[in-house]
Structure formats: structure tokens, C-alpha cells
Scaffold this motif. Structure first.
Motif, PDB file in Angstrom:
ATOM      1  N   ASN A   1      41.629   3.495  13.686  1.00  0.00           N
ATOM      2  CA  ASN A   1      40.259   3.038  13.463  1.00  0.00           C
ATOM      3  C   ASN A   1      39.999   2.800  11.975  1.00  0.00           C
ATOM      4  OD1 ASN A   1      39.641   3.077  16.178  1.00  0.00           O
ATOM      5  ND2 ASN A   1      38.613   5.062  16.099  1.00  0.00           N
ATOM      6  N   HIS A   2      40.491   3.712  11.151  1.00  0.00           N
ATOM      7  CA  HIS A   2      40.323   3.572   9.709  1.00  0.00           C
ATOM      8  C   HIS A   2      41.037   2.311   9.206  1.00  0.00           C
ATOM      9  CE1 HIS A   2      39.767   4.670   5.530  1.00  0.00           C
ATOM     10  NE2 HIS A   2      41.060   4.489   5.346  1.00  0.00           N
ATOM     11  N   GLU A   3      42.264   2.085   9.686  1.00  0.00           N
ATOM     12  CA  GLU A   3      43.000   0.888   9.290  1.00  0.00           C
ATOM     13  C   GLU A   3      42.257  -0.373   9.721  1.00  0.00           C
ATOM     14  OE1 GLU A   3      46.940   1.113  10.883  1.00  0.00           O
ATOM     15  OE2 GLU A   3      47.589   2.606   9.412  1.00  0.00           O
ATOM     16  N   ALA A   4      41.719  -0.376  10.920  1.00  0.00           N
ATOM     17  CA  ALA A   4      40.967  -1.536  11.416  1.00  0.00           C
ATOM     18  C   ALA A   4      39.712  -1.765  10.568  1.00  0.00           C
ATOM     19  CB  ALA A   4      40.600  -1.343  12.882  1.00  0.00           C
ATOM     20  N   ASP A   5      39.019  -0.694  10.224  1.00  0.00           N
ATOM     21  CA  ASP A   5      37.832  -0.811   9.374  1.00  0.00           C
ATOM     22  C   ASP A   5      38.197  -1.404   8.015  1.00  0.00           C
ATOM     23  OD1 ASP A   5      36.209   0.254  11.341  1.00  0.00           O
ATOM     24  OD2 ASP A   5      36.135   2.267  10.441  1.00  0.00           O
ATOM     25  N   GLU A   6      39.303  -0.940   7.440  1.00  0.00           N
ATOM     26  CA  GLU A   6      39.733  -1.454   6.138  1.00  0.00           C
ATOM     27  C   GLU A   6      40.128  -2.923   6.233  1.00  0.00           C
ATOM     28  OE1 GLU A   6      39.539   0.149   3.131  1.00  0.00           O
ATOM     29  OE2 GLU A   6      38.419   1.591   4.341  1.00  0.00           O
ATOM     30  N   ALA A   7      40.819  -3.300   7.307  1.00  0.00           N
ATOM     31  CA  ALA A   7      41.199  -4.700   7.496  1.00  0.00           C
ATOM     32  C   ALA A   7      39.961  -5.575   7.657  1.00  0.00           C
ATOM     33  CB  ALA A   7      42.120  -4.834   8.709  1.00  0.00           C
ATOM     34  N   TRP A   8      38.968  -5.094   8.386  1.00  0.00           N
ATOM     35  CA  TRP A   8      37.727  -5.843   8.572  1.00  0.00           C
ATOM     36  C   TRP A   8      37.003  -6.029   7.232  1.00  0.00           C
ATOM     37  CZ3 TRP A   8      35.388  -9.305  11.143  1.00  0.00           C
ATOM     38  CH2 TRP A   8      34.013  -9.454  11.113  1.00  0.00           C
ATOM     39  N   LYS A   9      36.946  -4.980   6.436  1.00  0.00           N
ATOM     40  CA  LYS A   9      36.311  -5.081   5.119  1.00  0.00           C
ATOM     41  C   LYS A   9      37.037  -6.101   4.246  1.00  0.00           C
ATOM     42  CE  LYS A   9      34.617  -0.329   4.997  1.00  0.00           C
ATOM     43  NZ  LYS A   9      34.826   1.003   4.405  1.00  0.00           N
ATOM     44  N   GLU A  10      38.359  -6.080   4.293  1.00  0.00           N
ATOM     45  CA  GLU A  10      39.151  -7.022   3.511  1.00  0.00           C
ATOM     46  C   GLU A  10      38.898  -8.458   3.978  1.00  0.00           C
ATOM     47  OE1 GLU A  10      41.769  -8.239   0.522  1.00  0.00           O
ATOM     48  OE2 GLU A  10      40.789  -6.305   0.840  1.00  0.00           O
ATOM     49  N   TYR A  11      38.822  -8.653   5.283  1.00  0.00           N
ATOM     50  CA  TYR A  11      38.535  -9.984   5.823  1.00  0.00           C
ATOM     51  C   TYR A  11      37.149 -10.457   5.388  1.00  0.00           C
ATOM     52  CZ  TYR A  11      37.145 -13.649   9.007  1.00  0.00           C
ATOM     53  OH  TYR A  11      36.672 -14.823   9.521  1.00  0.00           O
ATOM     54  N   GLN A  12      36.167  -9.565   5.455  1.00  0.00           N
ATOM     55  CA  GLN A  12      34.812  -9.931   5.037  1.00  0.00           C
ATOM     56  C   GLN A  12      34.771 -10.323   3.563  1.00  0.00           C
ATOM     57  OE1 GLN A  12      32.826  -6.322   6.447  1.00  0.00           O
ATOM     58  NE2 GLN A  12      31.588  -7.611   7.798  1.00  0.00           N
TER      59      GLN A  12
END
Length: 75
Positions: free
Chosen positions: A52-63
Motif C-alpha cells: 500500500n505504501h509503495e502504491a501511494d508513493e507511485a501515485w504521488k510520483e505520477y501526480q
């Protein structure tokens, strides 16, 4: 000196009996079964939290960047 401590858990009689019976079947103590179950649970839940943490970080990077990989590129 040991770094272990005792924690109590209240179980209903049916659950205690199930632990005792399974322990006899597996030649393990109810205590061993509970420790094993807790350890497996923690491993599983910590892995979910890590993902979940990795997904959150990837989403932030995409944004932030808008960069992504197309399905075609992945294939």
C-alpha cells in the motif's frame, strides 16, 4: 535477560478446545500454534501495508510528473 514478555488473550472454551485438539493432531502446543498464527498474520499484514505504501508513493510520483508506462510498453 530475556526480551520476551507475556501477553494474555481471552479465548472462549470452543476456541481453546480447537487449539488443544489441533495441537494434539500436529504434536504442537496450543502456545506454539498461537505464536505461529500471530507471526503469519503479522507477516501478511505488514506485506499488505508495504505494498500500500509503495502504491501511494507511485501515485504521488505520477501526480507530480504525469509519467506512466502504457500497457503496450509493459507487454
Amino acid at each position: 535477560m530475556s526480551d520476551k514478555t507475556t501477553m494474555g488473550v481471552k479465548l472462549d472454551e470452543a476456541t481453546r478446545n480447537r487449539l488443544k485438539n489441533l495441537g494434539k493432531t500436529k504434536d504442537r502446543s496450543p502456545h506454539w500454534l498461537m505464536k505461529d498464527a500471530i507471526s503469519r498474520y503479522l507477516d501478511r499484514e505488514e506485506e499488505i501495508e508495504r505494498r500500500n505504501h509503495e502504491a501511494d508513493e507511485a501515485w504521488k510520483e505520477y501526480q507530480k510528473t504525469g509519467q506512466s508506462v502504457s500497457h503496450e510498453a509493459m507487454m
